[in-house]
Design an enzyme around this catalytic site. Sequence first.
Site, PDB file in Angstrom:
ATOM      1  CE1 TYR A 235       0.747   1.693   4.215  1.00  0.00           C
ATOM      2  CE2 TYR A 235       1.034  -0.667   4.416  1.00  0.00           C
ATOM      3  CZ  TYR A 235       1.242   0.608   4.899  1.00  0.00           C
ATOM      4  OH  TYR A 235       1.950   0.783   6.055  1.00  0.00           O
TER       5      TYR A 235
ATOM      6  CG  PHE B  33       0.220   9.396   5.206  1.00  0.00           C
ATOM      7  CD1 PHE B  33      -0.063   8.166   5.786  1.00  0.00           C
ATOM      8  CD2 PHE B  33      -0.711   9.945   4.336  1.00  0.00           C
ATOM      9  CE1 PHE B  33      -1.239   7.499   5.501  1.00  0.00           C
ATOM     10  CE2 PHE B  33      -1.897   9.290   4.051  1.00  0.00           C
ATOM     11  CZ  PHE B  33      -2.160   8.062   4.637  1.00  0.00           C
ATOM     12  CG  ASP B  34       2.890   3.992   6.245  1.00  0.00           C
ATOM     13  OD1 ASP B  34       4.078   3.695   6.041  1.00  0.00           O
ATOM     14  OD2 ASP B  34       2.128   3.294   6.944  1.00  0.00           O
TER      15      ASP B  34
ATOM     16  CB  ILE C 242      -8.750   3.652   9.263  1.00  0.00           C
ATOM     17  CG1 ILE C 242      -8.138   3.503   7.863  1.00  0.00           C
ATOM     18  CG2 ILE C 242      -7.758   4.303  10.216  1.00  0.00           C
ATOM     19  CD1 ILE C 242      -7.763   4.827   7.214  1.00  0.00           C
TER      20      ILE C 242
ATOM     21  CE1 TYR D  44      -5.397   6.388  12.005  1.00  0.00           C
ATOM     22  CE2 TYR D  44      -5.083   7.242   9.791  1.00  0.00           C
ATOM     23  CZ  TYR D  44      -4.833   6.291  10.747  1.00  0.00           C
ATOM     24  OH  TYR D  44      -4.019   5.217  10.450  1.00  0.00           O
TER      25      TYR D  44
ATOM     26  CG  PHE E  90      -4.603   4.145   1.798  1.00  0.00           C
ATOM     27  CD1 PHE E  90      -3.376   3.822   2.348  1.00  0.00           C
ATOM     28  CD2 PHE E  90      -5.507   4.858   2.572  1.00  0.00           C
ATOM     29  CE1 PHE E  90      -3.048   4.189   3.634  1.00  0.00           C
ATOM     30  CE2 PHE E  90      -5.197   5.239   3.864  1.00  0.00           C
ATOM     31  CZ  PHE E  90      -3.960   4.896   4.400  1.00  0.00           C
TER      32      PHE E  90
END
Length: 227
Positions: A149, A159-160, A177, A203, A219
């Site tokens: 991902y 961010f990731d 989530i 979030y 994502f």
Amino acid sequence: MKKISIAAVACLIAFNVSAQKNQLKTQKDSVSYALGMDIASNLKQMQLQNDINVTLFSAAMQDVFAGNPRMTQEDAQRVAQTFFMVKQEEMRRAELKQFEGNLEAGNAFLAQNAKRPGVVTTASGLQYEVVKQGTGARPQANDVVTLHYEGKLIDGTIFDSSIERGTPATFGVSQVIPGFSEAIQLMNVGTTIIAYIPQNLAYGDHGAGPIEPYSTLIFRIELISID
């Protein structure tokens, strides 16, 4: 003999009074003042100075030391707990106001994105588009999956990314989530999608690390296997 002006006399009197106020003669005086400073500094740091009647605050201390408080300990604890709960919520709302732009920007982005060909919007508000369709099994909520991902904000900030790390991630479908979990369950093994997750399925008003409150997330997800 020179005359002393009224202004000079007033200054001398003021100086003398100030010196008396600041004079701590004994260790008891110093400890008492230090404890008062410590309590007041903590309350000021919590930004509560405007919520407190100093006269009654002092009276409460005197009443407790005298063994004649005006409240029971249970009532005092209940009043304090209620006050701090309300105060904490007020402070949280004030802090979140600075992030309301994320909510507006996310909603505007999703409204436009929903119009693009190939983008599907589910009943929850999750949006996704299929990049590559796989033919394997489809995971359920209680399954563990392995996938690649990459997560981004709507401005393109990553961010990731397990892709950048070069190592797929393995976790339970229900351990992420809500929007990510829902997206996984729409995929067959071998499928790659881009999921657009509204803030309430991400979030929300809490945020997480570099993800600010009310952020809509994007994502890219490749489902490798169901373990």
